[in-house]
Design a protein around this motif. Structure first.
Motif, PDB file in Angstrom:
ATOM      1  N   ARG A   1      34.359  52.750  23.503  1.00 14.97           N
ATOM      2  CA  ARG A   1      35.013  51.446  23.610  1.00 14.97           C
ATOM      3  C   ARG A   1      34.801  50.634  22.333  1.00 14.97           C
ATOM      4  NH1 ARG A   1      35.762  49.863  29.338  1.00 14.97           N
ATOM      5  NH2 ARG A   1      34.933  51.512  30.684  1.00 14.97           N
ATOM      6  N   TRP A   2      33.568  50.641  21.840  1.00 11.76           N
ATOM      7  CA  TRP A   2      33.254  49.916  20.593  1.00 11.76           C
ATOM      8  C   TRP A   2      34.112  50.424  19.441  1.00 11.76           C
ATOM      9  CZ3 TRP A   2      30.954  52.347  16.286  1.00 11.76           C
ATOM     10  CH2 TRP A   2      30.564  51.499  15.245  1.00 11.76           C
ATOM     11  N   ALA A   3      34.359  51.724  19.399  1.00 10.00           N
ATOM     12  CA  ALA A   3      35.142  52.322  18.320  1.00 10.00           C
ATOM     13  C   ALA A   3      36.647  52.170  18.530  1.00 10.00           C
ATOM     14  CB  ALA A   3      34.784  53.804  18.195  1.00 10.00           C
ATOM     15  N   GLY A   4      37.054  51.505  19.610  1.00  5.15           N
ATOM     16  CA  GLY A   4      38.471  51.343  19.897  1.00  5.15           C
ATOM     17  C   GLY A   4      39.123  52.608  20.422  1.00  5.15           C
ATOM     18  N   ARG A   5      38.313  53.466  21.047  1.00  8.00           N
ATOM     19  CA  ARG A   5      38.801  54.750  21.523  1.00  8.00           C
ATOM     20  C   ARG A   5      38.355  54.928  22.973  1.00  8.00           C
ATOM     21  NH1 ARG A   5      40.495  57.933  17.301  1.00  8.00           N
ATOM     22  NH2 ARG A   5      39.853  59.909  18.229  1.00  8.00           N
ATOM     23  N   ARG A   6      38.315  56.144  23.439  1.00 12.72           N
ATOM     24  CA  ARG A   6      37.887  56.445  24.796  1.00 12.72           C
ATOM     25  C   ARG A   6      37.350  57.858  24.830  1.00 12.72           C
ATOM     26  NH1 ARG A   6      41.799  59.837  26.948  1.00 12.72           N
ATOM     27  NH2 ARG A   6      43.885  59.717  26.019  1.00 12.72           N
ATOM     28  N   LEU A   7      36.690  58.215  25.916  1.00 11.32           N
ATOM     29  CA  LEU A   7      36.297  59.601  26.115  1.00 11.32           C
ATOM     30  C   LEU A   7      37.513  60.407  26.559  1.00 11.32           C
ATOM     31  CD1 LEU A   7      32.897  59.208  28.012  1.00 11.32           C
ATOM     32  CD2 LEU A   7      33.256  59.626  25.574  1.00 11.32           C
ATOM     33  N   PRO A   8      37.616  61.669  26.137  1.00 14.23           N
ATOM     34  CA  PRO A   8      38.726  62.487  26.628  1.00 14.23           C
ATOM     35  C   PRO A   8      38.544  62.794  28.102  1.00 14.23           C
ATOM     36  CG  PRO A   8      37.176  63.840  25.399  1.00 14.23           C
ATOM     37  CD  PRO A   8      36.719  62.419  25.239  1.00 14.23           C
ATOM     38  N   THR A   9      39.646  62.962  28.798  1.00 12.63           N
ATOM     39  CA  THR A   9      39.555  63.485  30.157  1.00 12.63           C
ATOM     40  C   THR A   9      39.141  64.950  30.080  1.00 12.63           C
ATOM     41  OG1 THR A   9      41.841  64.239  30.250  1.00 12.63           O
ATOM     42  CG2 THR A   9      41.423  61.943  30.887  1.00 12.63           C
ATOM     43  N   GLU A  10      38.736  65.485  31.219  1.00 14.59           N
ATOM     44  CA  GLU A  10      38.367  66.897  31.245  1.00 14.59           C
ATOM     45  C   GLU A  10      39.558  67.778  30.896  1.00 14.59           C
ATOM     46  OE1 GLU A  10      36.276  70.226  34.145  1.00 14.59           O
ATOM     47  OE2 GLU A  10      37.116  68.402  35.056  1.00 14.59           O
ATOM     48  N   ALA A  11      40.742  67.420  31.406  1.00 15.48           N
ATOM     49  CA  ALA A  11      41.935  68.221  31.098  1.00 15.48           C
ATOM     50  C   ALA A  11      42.264  68.158  29.610  1.00 15.48           C
ATOM     51  CB  ALA A  11      43.118  67.739  31.930  1.00 15.48           C
TER      52      ALA A  11
END
Length: 462
Positions: free
Chosen positions: A319-329
């Motif tokens: 979130r801090w980096a302006g991104r997100r974790l990938p989903t498992e798929a």
């Protein structure tokens, strides 16, 4: 194998359509002799590793509980033997229980880890004798058992399951070694992976569209990896390499642990309650970050993937980096899907089993390799280190695939399905190749930090 809030970004949609075996899966069929040799090799390798982890310390350290999160090492040792006796000697061989009175002691669901030191466990010498006696009988069973005719026996499945189980407990015991206080007792050379040109870019665009997720034909795949089915994802960008210590230090330096904006509510509560300000085993001293690694204190290497972070920490960084974790798929599509052929590979590099040129696996080293290593292990789109080095948190809850069927017992996967657990993918340096593949799924509570966990980030594509 237990070793928050869903990240932003649309979850790929499921399709229950089964898929036909891919060319990758068709190469997996082996002759009965080859299957027997494969099973024997996997069992021997697992036991050699178990011996190394338990022989490295004295009886006091074997029977002590080094963290309430972990079992005493001697419990893991006897549990390995008990599981092997239960499934191979009793279920397959039809033999009577060798010591039925100990079965409840080594039932992982009957006694939480924190309670196990109080049980009347087998001592170190007794546990070693018991596991050795079981293994001797198993060798005899393997020689004379036809590896076909039932779901347990086909392609040596149950022998592969037991080898994977032992290797998973070896990883658990390695975590206990990391938590153990005292002088270093384990040694391994530092990673020196094959060199190649650095990645061309910091992130890679993965095209949207369908791909085959999971497997229906990998002979030793576990029930939660099955069945193969079609998933649809939108286009997304994913980091070429895992997030490094240096990148994570920037998050810390920017006050990441003091800014509630980046944290899921439960994660923020954990940070405040336990005064968390850095990955587990890190400390700040004389203006630099140090870490404790298997009894050795050393400067934190900036170019290695960050290790020992919880799901909450990974999510906050993203979130801090302006991104997100990938989903498992998304993670599996980045790791397995070949956009040229349209099929899913067994591994990012292709269908061949891992070698030291592909990935950091099997406890050959006691640390991750520097980010950008193993160019030969890259995916078709150039994503590196998707297998080995560090487990990677995804944004997804641990849920069954469409058409999931429990096999051979519900306590491996089914009882853990739900929003309480988050999925990790890819394996770490502590994972043996027998228990690591492009479809392999790990899971744990989002608060866990003692595991060998890191992450990479993603963002939506155009």
């Amino acid at each position: 194998m237990t070793t928050g809030t869903e990240s932003a970004g649309a979850e790929p949609t499921d399709s229950a359509r089964p898929t036909a075996p891919t060319p990758a899966e068709s190469v997996l069929h082996r002759s009965p002799a080859a299957v027997r040799e494969q099973a024997l090799s996997a069992l021997v390798a697992a036991r050699a590793r178990t011996a190394g982890l338990t022989d490295a310390v004295g009886d006091h350290d074997l029977t002590a509980q080094h963290s309430p999160l972990m079992s005493p090492l001697v419990w893991d040792l006897a549990h390995i033997g008990n599981m092997e006796e239960l499934w191979l000697l009793r279920h397959v061989g039809g033999r009577e229980a060798m010591h039925p009175e100990i079965d409840p002691l080594y039932d992982a669901f009957e006694h939480p880890r924190a309670e196990r030191p109080k049980l009347p466990l087998l001592g170190p010498a007794e546990a070693r004798r018991y596991t050795a006696e079981v293994r001797g009988r198993v060798f005899d069973l393997l020689e004379r058992t036809p590896l076909e005719g039932t779901a347990l026996l086909d392609a040596g499945y149950v022998f592969g399951m037991i080898a994977q189980h032992e290797q998973q407990h070896d990883e658990t015991m390695l975590i206990t070694h990391q938590l153990r206080k005292g002088e270093a007792v384990l040694t391994a050379p530092d990673p020196d992976p094959p060199l190649g040109p650095p990645p061309a870019a910091a992130e890679v665009l993965v095209p949207g569209g369908p791909f085959t997720m999971g497997t229906s034909a990998e002979p030793w795949s576990l029930d939660n990896e099955r069945p193969a089915h079609v998933r649809e994802t939108g286009p997304f960008w994913i980091d070429t390499v895992p997030v490094t210590n240096a990148a994570y230090e920037a998050f810390i330096a920017d006050g990441g642990y003091r800014d509630e904006r980046w944290w899921a509510p439960e994660g923020w509560e954990q940070v405040r309650r336990h005064d968390v300000g850095a990955p587990l085993f890190w400390r700040r001293e004389a203006g630099q970050w140090l870490r404790r690694r298997f009894g050795v204190t050393e400067p934190v290497p900036g170019d290695e993937p960050v290790l020992h972070v919880s799901w909450y920490e990974a999510d906050a960084y993203a979130r801090w980096a302006g991104r997100r974790l990938p989903t498992e798929a998304e993670w599996e599509k980045a790791a397995r899907h070949d956009p040229v052929t349209g099929r899913s590979r067994r591994y990012p590099w292709g269908d061949a089993d891992p070698t030291p040129a592909h990935a950091n696996l099997g406890q050959r080293h006691l640390r991750p390799a520097r980010a950008g290593s193993y160019p030969a292990g890259a995916s078709p789109l150039g994503v590196r280190q998707l297998i080995g080095d560090v487990w990677e948190w995804t944004s997804s809850d641990f849920l069954p695939y469409p058409g999931f069927r429990t096999f051979p017992y519900k306590e491996y996967s089914e009882v853990f399905f739900g929003p309480e657990y988050k999925v990790l993918r890819g394996g770490s340096f502590a994972v043996d190749p027998v228990a690591c593949r492009g479809t392999f799924r790990n899971w744990d509570l989002p608060v866990r930090r003692q595991i060998f966990s890191g992450f990479r980030t993603a963002r939506d594509g155009a």
